[in-house]
Design a protein around this motif. Structure first.
Motif: not given
Length: 190
Positions: A68-75, A104-109, A124-133
């Protein structure tokens, strides 16, 4: 209101601002559980894409190491996409996408059983995302970015910047999915 029947969710965390800037809570286990998202995140990833129209995807990990991923763009700004790749799903091969940006601070699960990818809409885009594994190289998979009919928001005639790996992924038609359908079809993002 977030459609809780949808497997893919667009989440817009509240921002609290004043003269100094703003504050937002991007993840809270109890808040996400109330939304029906009850996975445990075990790894955080962070990418930098320097050229505009860098395309990363479409990626996933196969069982038993699905993510599972929770994605957001921080730059910067990206167009983030999830593609249903669950066997026997009535929405197999369908996709949803949303613009995620630092503004906009939106995230996609994106749950297990969906391929994930994004294209940068500026430099120069930076993306962070959380992963369940954790990353499991033997279970790393992908499908070709142009095999699903995604309407990538790129100027006509633009070829995206791709990794060597993403250039040679199989198309969706050649993909034999190991993911099971869970009874929740993909629905448009609200």
């Amino acid at each position: 209101m977030i459609d809780q029947s949808s497997p893919v969710r667009l989440i817009a965390p509240k921002r609290f601002g004043d003269a100094r800037g703003w504050f937002t809570e991007v993840y809270s286990e109890p808040t996400f559980a109330k939304l029906g998202i009850d996975c445990t995140f075990v790894q955080d990833n962070h990418s930098l894409s320097v050229p505009a129209y860098t395309l990363r995807g479409l990626h996933f990990q196969t069982p038993p190491h699905g993510q599972d991923k929770l994605v957001r763009c921080v730059r910067g700004r990206i167009f983030d996409v999830a593609v249903d790749i669950r066997k026997d799903s009535p929405t197999f091969g369908k996709w949803v996408g949303a613009e995620l940006s630092a503004d906009n601070g939106h995230q996609l699960f994106i749950p297990i059983g969906f391929a994930h990818g994004f294209v940068t809409l500026e430099t120069d885009c930076e993306v962070t995302y959380k992963c369940s594994d954790v990353y499991a190289p033997a279970h790393d998979g992908g499908i070709r970015w142009d095999s699903v009919g995604i309407d990538w928001p790129m100027p006509a005639g633009t070829s995206p910047e791709l990794s060597d790996k993403d250039r040679i992924q199989p198309g969706l038609a050649e993909f034999d999915s190991p993911f099971a359908y869970d009874g929740r079809p993909l629905v448009p993002l609200a």
